[in-house]
Design an enzyme around this catalytic site. Structure first.
Site, PDB file in Angstrom:
ATOM      1  N   ASP A  19       0.825  -1.218   0.000  1.00  0.00           N
ATOM      2  CA  ASP A  19       0.000   0.000   0.000  1.00  0.00           C
ATOM      3  C   ASP A  19       0.855   1.262   0.000  1.00  0.00           C
ATOM      4  O   ASP A  19       1.958   1.280   0.539  1.00  0.00           O
ATOM      5  CB  ASP A  19      -0.911  -0.018   1.240  1.00  0.00           C
ATOM      6  CG  ASP A  19      -2.058   0.990   1.118  1.00  0.00           C
ATOM      7  OD1 ASP A  19      -2.348   1.433  -0.010  1.00  0.00           O
ATOM      8  OD2 ASP A  19      -2.658   1.323   2.154  1.00  0.00           O
ATOM      9  N   GLY A  20       0.314   2.313  -0.605  1.00  0.00           N
ATOM     10  CA  GLY A  20       0.963   3.625  -0.572  1.00  0.00           C
ATOM     11  C   GLY A  20       1.489   4.100  -1.914  1.00  0.00           C
ATOM     12  O   GLY A  20       2.174   5.129  -1.981  1.00  0.00           O
ATOM     13  N   GLU A  66     -12.547  -4.601  -3.608  1.00  0.00           N
ATOM     14  CA  GLU A  66     -13.048  -3.228  -3.427  1.00  0.00           C
ATOM     15  C   GLU A  66     -12.332  -2.230  -4.342  1.00  0.00           C
ATOM     16  O   GLU A  66     -12.807  -1.106  -4.521  1.00  0.00           O
ATOM     17  CB  GLU A  66     -12.872  -2.785  -1.969  1.00  0.00           C
ATOM     18  CG  GLU A  66     -13.843  -3.450  -1.003  1.00  0.00           C
ATOM     19  CD  GLU A  66     -13.548  -4.921  -0.774  1.00  0.00           C
ATOM     20  OE1 GLU A  66     -12.355  -5.295  -0.699  1.00  0.00           O
ATOM     21  OE2 GLU A  66     -14.497  -5.714  -0.711  1.00  0.00           O
ATOM     22  N   ASN A  67     -11.200  -2.629  -4.906  1.00  0.00           N
ATOM     23  CA  ASN A  67     -10.444  -1.677  -5.731  1.00  0.00           C
ATOM     24  C   ASN A  67     -11.163  -1.331  -7.042  1.00  0.00           C
ATOM     25  O   ASN A  67     -10.808  -0.338  -7.699  1.00  0.00           O
ATOM     26  CB  ASN A  67      -9.023  -2.177  -6.018  1.00  0.00           C
ATOM     27  CG  ASN A  67      -8.095  -2.101  -4.819  1.00  0.00           C
ATOM     28  OD1 ASN A  67      -7.199  -2.938  -4.653  1.00  0.00           O
ATOM     29  ND2 ASN A  67      -8.274  -1.090  -3.976  1.00  0.00           N
ATOM     30  N   TRP A  68     -12.197  -2.091  -7.412  1.00  0.00           N
ATOM     31  CA  TRP A  68     -13.003  -1.733  -8.602  1.00  0.00           C
ATOM     32  C   TRP A  68     -13.705  -0.403  -8.410  1.00  0.00           C
ATOM     33  O   TRP A  68     -14.190   0.198  -9.368  1.00  0.00           O
ATOM     34  CB  TRP A  68     -14.041  -2.820  -8.903  1.00  0.00           C
ATOM     35  CG  TRP A  68     -13.470  -4.173  -9.162  1.00  0.00           C
ATOM     36  CD1 TRP A  68     -13.490  -5.239  -8.311  1.00  0.00           C
ATOM     37  CD2 TRP A  68     -12.799  -4.632 -10.354  1.00  0.00           C
ATOM     38  NE1 TRP A  68     -12.871  -6.324  -8.886  1.00  0.00           N
ATOM     39  CE2 TRP A  68     -12.438  -5.973 -10.143  1.00  0.00           C
ATOM     40  CE3 TRP A  68     -12.457  -4.025 -11.570  1.00  0.00           C
ATOM     41  CZ2 TRP A  68     -11.754  -6.739 -11.096  1.00  0.00           C
ATOM     42  CZ3 TRP A  68     -11.776  -4.783 -12.520  1.00  0.00           C
ATOM     43  CH2 TRP A  68     -11.435  -6.119 -12.283  1.00  0.00           C
ATOM     44  N   ARG A  70     -12.399   2.309  -7.670  1.00  0.00           N
ATOM     45  CA  ARG A  70     -11.540   3.447  -8.059  1.00  0.00           C
ATOM     46  C   ARG A  70     -11.960   3.990  -9.413  1.00  0.00           C
ATOM     47  O   ARG A  70     -12.676   3.321 -10.161  1.00  0.00           O
ATOM     48  CB  ARG A  70     -10.086   2.979  -8.079  1.00  0.00           C
ATOM     49  CG  ARG A  70      -9.630   2.581  -6.683  1.00  0.00           C
ATOM     50  CD  ARG A  70      -8.156   2.287  -6.646  1.00  0.00           C
ATOM     51  NE  ARG A  70      -7.774   1.984  -5.266  1.00  0.00           N
ATOM     52  CZ  ARG A  70      -6.557   2.064  -4.779  1.00  0.00           C
ATOM     53  NH1 ARG A  70      -5.556   2.432  -5.573  1.00  0.00           N
ATOM     54  NH2 ARG A  70      -6.306   1.782  -3.530  1.00  0.00           N
ATOM     55  N   ARG A 184       2.125  -4.622   6.389  1.00  0.00           N
ATOM     56  CA  ARG A 184       1.402  -3.593   5.634  1.00  0.00           C
ATOM     57  C   ARG A 184       2.212  -2.307   5.633  1.00  0.00           C
ATOM     58  O   ARG A 184       2.607  -1.812   6.691  1.00  0.00           O
ATOM     59  CB  ARG A 184       0.016  -3.307   6.197  1.00  0.00           C
ATOM     60  CG  ARG A 184      -0.695  -2.254   5.321  1.00  0.00           C
ATOM     61  CD  ARG A 184      -2.132  -2.053   5.651  1.00  0.00           C
ATOM     62  NE  ARG A 184      -2.735  -1.147   4.660  1.00  0.00           N
ATOM     63  CZ  ARG A 184      -3.983  -1.186   4.262  1.00  0.00           C
ATOM     64  NH1 ARG A 184      -4.786  -2.093   4.747  1.00  0.00           N
ATOM     65  NH2 ARG A 184      -4.440  -0.330   3.371  1.00  0.00           N
ATOM     66  N   SER A 192      -7.930  -4.335   5.554  1.00  0.00           N
ATOM     67  CA  SER A 192      -8.544  -4.093   4.237  1.00  0.00           C
ATOM     68  C   SER A 192      -8.904  -5.387   3.510  1.00  0.00           C
ATOM     69  O   SER A 192      -8.636  -5.525   2.307  1.00  0.00           O
ATOM     70  CB  SER A 192      -7.637  -3.205   3.372  1.00  0.00           C
ATOM     71  OG  SER A 192      -7.435  -1.956   3.986  1.00  0.00           O
TER      72      SER A 192
END
Ligand code: IPE
Ligand code: IPE
Ligand code: MG
Length: 238
Positions: A19-20, A66-68, A70, A184, A192
């Site tokens: 992440d990031g 869940e990234n869909w 975006r 993470r 997440s």
């Protein structure tokens, strides 16, 4: 061996929530996608560091269910970039003795072409045993549990036969051991939806480092921290 790391107590399975990337890019005035691109180096640092340590399983969270949510441009970039990395680097991974596997839902949102690339990569590397790199793509921990329950029902498993072992054997990869250590990056202190079932007793290490800056030294730091922990699994201290 690596300074301060006990070679007898290397985690068998490490998970990474990469992440990031977006913040890394934004801090430089770049498009978020530039952060994803730079993340490829960090991924291979994690792979090489894990090989060096003798880690047997490395699981990386590449794209969540869940990234869909975006923006469409970023989703498209991420899907295509994941395919691109896979195709460009799978032979190198194969040469390094890495078995590639995938965790996630193969639903209508994943283009057929990507499914084909995944299957090719699985077949290409299936005999490798040095390390298994599991790419969690269109992966959600809740979706994995839902899919396991659906599979149990489809197999007509009677209620009294449903126990933890039965659920585990219907997860995406029943051979995959639970992660010993989950890292993470980016200073977010949450899971997440990563490996919800599997991380019941994982040691969690959170770091402020943004994923594109992650190197094998950060991996070693996390393993040192892991080795300093007292894992009790609900029992009493050693
Ligand atoms: C991780 O970086 C990559 C994916 C989630 C696909 P992010 O894109 O989430 O970066 P931040 O969290 O916005 O900085
Ligand atoms: C988790 O990161 C998913 C991946 C690294 C692929 P996110 O950036 O999507 O998580 P949230 O939104 O901060 O919880
Ligand atoms: Mg993020």
């Amino acid at each position: 061996m690596i300074k301060g790391i006990d070679p007898e107590r290397i985690p068998t399975h490490i998970g990474c929530v990469m992440d990031g990337n977006g913040r890394w890019a934004e801090a430089r005035g770049l498009a978020r996608t530039e952060g994803h691109k730079k993340g490829e180096d960090a991924l291979f640092e994690a792979v090489e560091g894990s090989l060096e340590l003798g880690v047997k399983w490395l699981t990386v969270y590449a794209f969540s269910t869940e990234n869909w949510r975006r923006p469409a441009d970023e989703v498209r970039f991420l899907v295509n970039f994941n395919e691109d990395i896979l195709v460009r680097r799978r032979e190198e991974l194969n040469d390094r003795g890495v078995r590639i596997r995938f965790a996630g839902r193969r639903d209508w949102r994943v283009p057929r072409r990507i499914i084909r690339r995944m299957d090719e990569s699985l077949a290409m590397t299936e005999k490798n045993r040095r390390m298994t790199l599991t790419i969690a793509f269109n992966y959600g921990g809740r979706a994995e549990i839902v899919d396991a329950v659906r599979a149990l029902v489809a197999d007509k498993v009677p209620a009294k036969k449903i126990d933890e072992r039965a659920i585990r054997s219907h997860l995406y990869d029943p051979e995959m051991p639970d992660p010993d250590l989950v890292i993470r990056t980016s200073g977010e202190y949450r899971i997440s939806n990563f490996l919800l079932w599997e991380l019941a007793y994982s040691e969690l290490v959170f770091t402020e480092t943004l994923w594109p800056d992650f190197t094998r030294e950060h991996l070693y730091d996390a393993v040192r921290e892991f080795q300093g922990r007292d894992r009790r699994f609900g029992g009493t201290a050693r």
